[in-house]
Structures are given as C-alpha cells and as structure tokens.
Enzyme design. Sequence first.
Site, short mmCIF file in Angstrom:
data_model
loop_
_atom_site.label_atom_id
_atom_site.label_comp_id
_atom_site.label_asym_id
_atom_site.label_seq_id
_atom_site.Cartn_x
_atom_site.Cartn_y
_atom_site.Cartn_z
CG ASP A 200 16.52 -32.06 -10.81
OD1 ASP A 200 16.34 -33.12 -10.98
OD2 ASP A 200 15.58 -31.27 -11.22
CG HIS A 201 17.14 -37.06 -7.38
ND1 HIS A 201 15.91 -36.26 -7.07
CD2 HIS A 201 16.54 -38.29 -7.68
CE1 HIS A 201 14.84 -37.02 -7.30
NE2 HIS A 201 15.11 -38.16 -7.66
CG HIS A 263 12.68 -34.24 -10.88
ND1 HIS A 263 13.75 -33.86 -10.52
CD2 HIS A 263 12.07 -34.84 -9.88
CE1 HIS A 263 13.93 -34.02 -8.97
NE2 HIS A 263 12.57 -34.69 -8.82
C1 BG6 Z 1 11.20 -35.95 -5.87
C2 BG6 Z 1 9.77 -35.47 -5.34
O1 BG6 Z 1 11.90 -34.77 -5.92
O2 BG6 Z 1 11.34 -36.81 -7.07
C3 BG6 Z 1 9.04 -36.76 -5.26
O3 BG6 Z 1 9.72 -34.50 -4.23
C4 BG6 Z 1 9.30 -37.66 -6.16
O4 BG6 Z 1 7.59 -36.24 -4.94
C5 BG6 Z 1 10.57 -38.06 -6.62
O5 BG6 Z 1 8.53 -38.92 -5.66
C6 BG6 Z 1 10.88 -39.04 -7.61
O6 BG6 Z 1 12.33 -39.20 -7.55
P1 BG6 Z 1 12.66 -40.91 -8.18
O7 BG6 Z 1 14.04 -40.84 -8.30
O8 BG6 Z 1 12.08 -41.97 -7.45
O9 BG6 Z 1 12.03 -40.86 -9.67
#
Ligand code: BG6
Length: 512
Positions: A200-201, A263
């Site tokens: 989960d980045h 997230h």
């Molecule tokens: C991803 C989703 O996991 O996270 C996307 O699939 C979303 O829809 C993105 O835009 C948001 O990531 P960040 O790092 O730009 O907040």
Amino acid sequence: MATTEVSISPERLQAAHSAERIPDPCVVVIFGASGDLTKRKLLPALYHLEQGGLLPEKFAVVGVARRPLGDGFAADMRDGIVKGGGVEANDPKLDGFVGKISYHAMNFDDHDGYVKLKDLLDSIDKKHDIGGGRLFYLATAPDYFAEIIHQLGAHGMSRAEKNWVRVIIEKPFGHDLQSARELNDDVNQIFAEDQIFRIDHYLGKETVQNILVFRFANGIFEPLWNRNFIDHVQITAAESMGIEGRGPFYEGAGALRDVVQNHVMELLSFVAMEPPVSFEARTIRDEKIKVWRAIQPILAQDTVRGQYGPGTVDGAEVKGYRQEDRVNPQSTTETFAALRLQIENWRWAGVPFYLRAGKRLGKRSTEITIQFKQPPMRLFNNGKNAPYETIAPNIISMRIQPDDGISLRFDAKVPGPAMSSCSVDMNFNYKDAFGVSSANGYERLLLDAMLGDATLFAHRDGVEATWALMTPILQAWAANPAKDFPNYAAGSWGPKTSDEFLERDGRKWRNQ
Ligand code: BG6
C-alpha cells in the site's frame, strides 16, 4: 502564520540516509510491466534508489507483459525515469541503469512463457553474478494475481535455491472479504507469509510514517490523544484528478474499494493505534489490527456516496464520470465516499471518525484533522455576545500531501485594548525543515521489500479485517443503486449530503 524553527544539519540528514542498509544482489521481475505504474512510479523509484547509492551493484530488472515490446521497453523506461522521476536525461548513472533492464513477452497463463522466463532469469543471474535473489512484483490487473502466483510455484520459482525469493502484490488485494480470503489462501499455498509483501504505497510516504513519530517520539501529544480531549477526527483523501483513462478498472472498483479500504484505513490505524512495544513488523501489525477490529459495523445510514458530473477543475472544464472513456453512461459506480465510524475501545469510545475520499474534488489534499474539545467556558469576549460555540477549536492537522507538514491551530490575543482572541497556526513544513519534500512512497517500500522488512506492508489479517468492514457497505450500496448520480459537480467538494452528514452532528468538514 507562525512557523516552527526546525533545522537539521546536513550531517544529521546524511546520517539518517547512511543508516540504510544495501540489499543483497537481486533481480526485480515486474509482471504487468507495460502498464502505467511501472513507467511512472516503479522504475523512477528504483532509479532514485540507484542515485542514492541504495541498490546493490549486482542488480537487474526484467519487465514481463503480454505485448511484444522487445528492446523498446528499456528505452521507454528511460523516458519514464526522466519524465516521471524528474531526472536529467544525461544523468551520469542513467545509461548504466537502463542497461540492466530487459523485457520478456508472455501470456500470464502460458506454460512455455514461464519456462523461458526461468531460463532468462537464470542467464541474467549468471551474467550479473546475482546469486539467486528474486523480487517478483505483481503489477497486473488483479484478475491475474492468483494465476501468476500458481505458475511461479509450478515452475519452481517461488522457493529460493540460494538467497531469497519474495513477492510484492499490488492493490487491490481482492474486491471484497470473500475474494480477499481466497487470494490469501492462493498466495499462502505457494509462498510463506514472510515472503509476501502486500503493498500500500501510502505506508511508504514519509508523512504517513511521521504520524507514528509525531505521536510516539514526543511526550506532549500522546496524553491528549484520547476521548477525554478529542472531539472528533477527520480524514480526507481528496483528489482533483479524475480516473485518468482507467475506466474499466474504476467501473469495477469505485472510491470505497480503490482508496478507502486500503489507503484511508491505513491512515486511520496509524492515528488511532496504541503505542507498539517496538517498531517491528509484528508489533505494528498487531496494533493496527486491534484498531480495525474495534470498529463497530458501519451502517449504510452512516455513509454517503457520490459521483461527479461535468464541472471545472483548476480553471479547465472537465467531463463528468459517465462521459469518461470506457465508462457506462448509466454507471452507478461511486467516485466519492464518506463514512462515519466509531472505534469502541478504551481510548476512543464516543469519538466519531469521519472519513471521505473522492475524485475530481476542489483540490488535491490528503489531510488528517484532530479536533479538540472546547475549553469549559468562554472567558474572552470575541465580539459582543458571541455565542460560546464560536470559539474556534484547537486543531492539529497533518497534511499528508501536498504541502506536506503539520500545523497546530490555537487562539491568540488580537493586539489592541479589547481582550479578544483569534485563531493562529503554528506550522511545520517538510520542505522548510529538511530541504526536501517527501517522496512518493515506492522508493522506501521497494527498498524494504528487497531488505525483507515487512513493517510497512499489509498482513493477511489486516487486509481481511478492513474488507470485513467495507463489504457490508458495498453490499448495501449494490442492493440499492444510487438514483441521484451524478450528484456533485467536478471541482466541488462532493455531494451536498456529505456536508449535511456532518451538520447532523453539529460539525463541519475542514479544508474546503
Ligand atoms: C491509487 C488509486 O492506489 O492511489 C488511485 O488507485 C489514486 O485512484 C492513487 O489516484 C492516489 O495516490 P497518491 O499517492 O497520488 O495520493
């Protein structure tokens, strides 16, 4: 606005970086390599690690996908590193790094393709003297995860002959509780849990990790971090972006599956968890799971869903969701979701948590707001007969992105003869304090997976616990498809019902 005086010496910053270990030699094998994620995030992240001297010298990347891209793949990745990673085209290490990238075209269910892949990996291993380390990264459409896992097992690639083999699995991990359990069963048949890295980045973001540092490296906040002092908590994950050409994926997902189950629930667990006994994978995971399991079932009446129609974002006119490419013109997929939930434990009983996430909102902002209770009485006169409720509450807001930092809002005396007060902010900003803005998350997580450190990855139990919370909402929404979609204009702050939702509790969303 007051700004905190935070400074860190270059030596201290350098020491923080050099505390990192260098992983063992390995080949990173990315399935689904022709997709956007590989070019925009993964390769730039790997290259940033290379620039920082954090990759092993004996290292290679193999992209795997169906399209016959051949040598064009490495050139395309070079382009991605330059454009997506903000790297100079003539950066001195770039050619050497691109020379370590190769490509293998195959269908993910093709026996011969895996036989050839194994041969290719063995020959790359020999050429670069890698010694068996393998990191498989599953960045395909989720439908292929189980197939690839089984094929890797069947072709003898899931167990290390020498050194180690690990697998990173991208989100979404399942689309409801049942499918997440099935996928976990599939993966656990082939790989041991300590080989599996469910990514989960958000957990790789500095600002997310900083929630734990803020809470547990300081003595002044934690005594207040509970039901006695906190009125409520808000978590907002607002994006001004739309679905960026991902129509087919998003149609099957929606905001709840795409960002809330993962997230947003991760952010919630960091805000609400008890102090772990140490900073290690198992202790952190245990505390997070305790939070998710203490959440009361979320009733449909405690949710709001929305879908954007046409509107204006950053001065430009944009389409509505139903007009996006490869989206059903009658789609009832939600692009906005808001929830109210209660964590029934000793620390949080009675404190509502409000969560919201959406696409095409007024601005990009991921933020956590901790709103404190009011002082017991009004001592100062903020305008004649001003009602007690008009005293602005104290707020800690943690800005995950952009403008990453933290601010504390409190009241100060307005200069002049009257004893009246107004709110001011004390602000910490990453860029000012450390000279750098925080990274996108993938660098840290790729490095951790290569090092075998699963602290910032999701565990089987955690994934199932969050799906257990989301699945009844998804079922209730599916049984009663929204009739009022689209119900918010692109560029607004979501449907009106989202504001009413908090107004019912005498509260307001912040940051709009
Ligand atoms: C991803 C989703 O996991 O996270 C996307 O699939 C979303 O829809 C993105 O835009 C948001 O990531 P960040 O790092 O730009 O907040």
